[in-house]
Motif scaffolding. Structure first.
Motif, short mmCIF file in Angstrom:
data_model
loop_
_atom_site.label_atom_id
_atom_site.label_comp_id
_atom_site.label_asym_id
_atom_site.label_seq_id
_atom_site.Cartn_x
_atom_site.Cartn_y
_atom_site.Cartn_z
N GLU A 1 -11.37 51.14 26.88
CA GLU A 1 -10.70 50.25 27.82
C GLU A 1 -11.13 48.82 27.53
OE1 GLU A 1 -10.85 51.45 31.89
OE2 GLU A 1 -10.74 53.57 31.34
N ASP A 2 -10.35 48.16 26.69
CA ASP A 2 -10.59 46.76 26.37
C ASP A 2 -9.50 45.93 27.01
OD1 ASP A 2 -12.85 47.12 24.83
OD2 ASP A 2 -11.74 47.30 22.96
N ASP A 3 -9.90 44.89 27.72
CA ASP A 3 -8.92 43.99 28.29
C ASP A 3 -8.37 43.08 27.19
OD1 ASP A 3 -9.35 44.97 30.84
OD2 ASP A 3 -10.98 43.56 31.23
N VAL A 4 -7.11 42.74 27.31
CA VAL A 4 -6.51 41.80 26.37
C VAL A 4 -7.07 40.42 26.68
CG1 VAL A 4 -4.36 40.76 25.59
CG2 VAL A 4 -4.42 43.19 26.20
N PRO A 5 -7.67 39.76 25.70
CA PRO A 5 -8.24 38.44 25.98
C PRO A 5 -7.13 37.43 26.30
CG PRO A 5 -8.38 38.92 23.64
CD PRO A 5 -7.86 40.15 24.31
N SER A 6 -7.42 36.54 27.20
CA SER A 6 -6.43 35.52 27.54
C SER A 6 -6.46 34.40 26.50
CB SER A 6 -6.72 34.94 28.93
OG SER A 6 -7.99 34.35 28.94
N VAL A 7 -5.34 33.77 26.31
CA VAL A 7 -5.24 32.67 25.36
C VAL A 7 -5.63 31.40 26.08
CG1 VAL A 7 -3.67 31.38 23.86
CG2 VAL A 7 -3.42 33.84 24.09
N SER A 8 -6.62 30.70 25.55
CA SER A 8 -7.06 29.45 26.18
C SER A 8 -6.15 28.31 25.73
CB SER A 8 -8.51 29.15 25.80
OG SER A 8 -8.59 28.79 24.44
N VAL A 9 -6.29 27.19 26.38
CA VAL A 9 -5.49 26.01 26.03
C VAL A 9 -5.77 25.59 24.59
CG1 VAL A 9 -5.07 23.59 26.60
CG2 VAL A 9 -5.42 25.24 28.43
N ALA A 10 -7.02 25.73 24.16
CA ALA A 10 -7.38 25.34 22.80
C ALA A 10 -6.75 26.28 21.77
CB ALA A 10 -8.89 25.34 22.64
N ASP A 11 -6.54 27.54 22.14
CA ASP A 11 -5.97 28.52 21.21
C ASP A 11 -4.44 28.50 21.19
OD1 ASP A 11 -8.47 29.45 20.48
OD2 ASP A 11 -8.49 30.99 22.05
N ASP A 12 -3.83 27.86 22.17
CA ASP A 12 -2.38 27.90 22.31
C ASP A 12 -1.62 27.41 21.07
OD1 ASP A 12 -0.14 28.60 23.92
OD2 ASP A 12 0.24 26.45 24.18
N PRO A 13 -1.98 26.26 20.46
CA PRO A 13 -1.25 25.83 19.25
C PRO A 13 -1.37 26.85 18.10
CG PRO A 13 -2.55 24.02 20.12
CD PRO A 13 -2.95 25.25 20.89
N LEU A 14 -2.56 27.42 17.95
CA LEU A 14 -2.75 28.40 16.90
C LEU A 14 -1.92 29.65 17.19
CD1 LEU A 14 -4.13 29.33 14.31
CD2 LEU A 14 -6.06 30.08 15.70
N TRP A 15 -1.91 30.09 18.43
CA TRP A 15 -1.12 31.26 18.82
C TRP A 15 0.36 31.04 18.53
CZ3 TRP A 15 -1.54 36.17 19.75
CH2 TRP A 15 -0.54 36.84 20.42
N LYS A 16 0.87 29.88 18.88
CA LYS A 16 2.28 29.56 18.62
C LYS A 16 2.55 29.55 17.12
CE LYS A 16 3.17 26.92 22.79
NZ LYS A 16 3.38 25.60 23.39
N LEU A 17 1.64 28.99 16.35
CA LEU A 17 1.80 28.94 14.89
C LEU A 17 1.85 30.34 14.30
CD1 LEU A 17 1.92 27.01 12.42
CD2 LEU A 17 -0.55 27.22 12.28
N MET A 18 0.98 31.21 14.79
CA MET A 18 0.97 32.59 14.28
C MET A 18 2.24 33.33 14.67
SD MET A 18 -3.06 33.76 14.58
CE MET A 18 -2.75 34.61 16.06
N CYS A 19 2.74 33.10 15.88
CA CYS A 19 3.97 33.77 16.32
C CYS A 19 5.20 33.27 15.57
CB CYS A 19 4.17 33.57 17.82
SG CYS A 19 2.97 34.47 18.81
N GLU A 20 5.19 31.99 15.22
CA GLU A 20 6.33 31.41 14.51
C GLU A 20 6.32 31.74 13.02
OE1 GLU A 20 5.86 27.29 15.43
OE2 GLU A 20 6.57 27.52 17.48
N ASN A 21 5.17 32.14 12.48
CA ASN A 21 5.03 32.42 11.05
C ASN A 21 4.37 33.78 10.83
OD1 ASN A 21 5.80 29.65 9.91
ND2 ASN A 21 4.26 29.15 11.44
N PRO A 22 5.05 34.86 11.20
CA PRO A 22 4.42 36.17 11.02
C PRO A 22 4.29 36.52 9.53
CG PRO A 22 6.71 36.43 11.63
CD PRO A 22 6.41 34.96 11.72
N THR A 23 3.29 37.30 9.23
CA THR A 23 3.12 37.78 7.85
C THR A 23 3.45 39.26 7.81
OG1 THR A 23 0.80 38.29 8.24
CG2 THR A 23 1.28 36.13 7.33
#
Length: 94
Positions: free
Chosen positions: A24-46
């Motif tokens: 039982e691992d909780d999904v970590p929340s995305v912080s404000v600092a991680d948001d640009p990186l998260w968007k970049l990863m979602c927009e450029n999947p590998t």
């Protein structure tokens, strides 16, 4: 999908767990600092990669190979880096 991770890469040993209990691992929340990186990863999947056992052995992460094999393409030995940059079709591991 399985990924082999050497124990040398971990900061501390993994704690043994009971396989009959659920993880039982909780999904970590995305912080404000991680948001640009998260968007970049979602927009450029590998795409996912399926590497032959020989490539894992060349990198030294295969427990099945005591020594790294050589990769031969069209009769010429190629390095792991060159192999990963191109297409692995037609490569023979010796």
């Amino acid at each position: 999908m399985f990924i082999f991770i050497s124990p040398n890469m971990l900061h501390e040993p993994l704690v043994p767990r009971d396989p009959s209990t659920a993880i039982e691992d909780d999904v970590p929340s995305v912080s404000v600092a991680d948001d640009p990186l998260w968007k970049l990863m979602c927009e450029n999947p590998t795409r996912d990669f399926n590497f032959p056992e020989g490539i894992l052995a060349m990198d030294g992460v295969s427990p099945l190979s005591p020594r790294p094999p050589k990769a031969i393409l069209d009769g010429v030995e190629i390095s792991l880096w060159n192999l990963l940059q191109g297409d692995a079709k037609g490569v023979v591991f010796v």
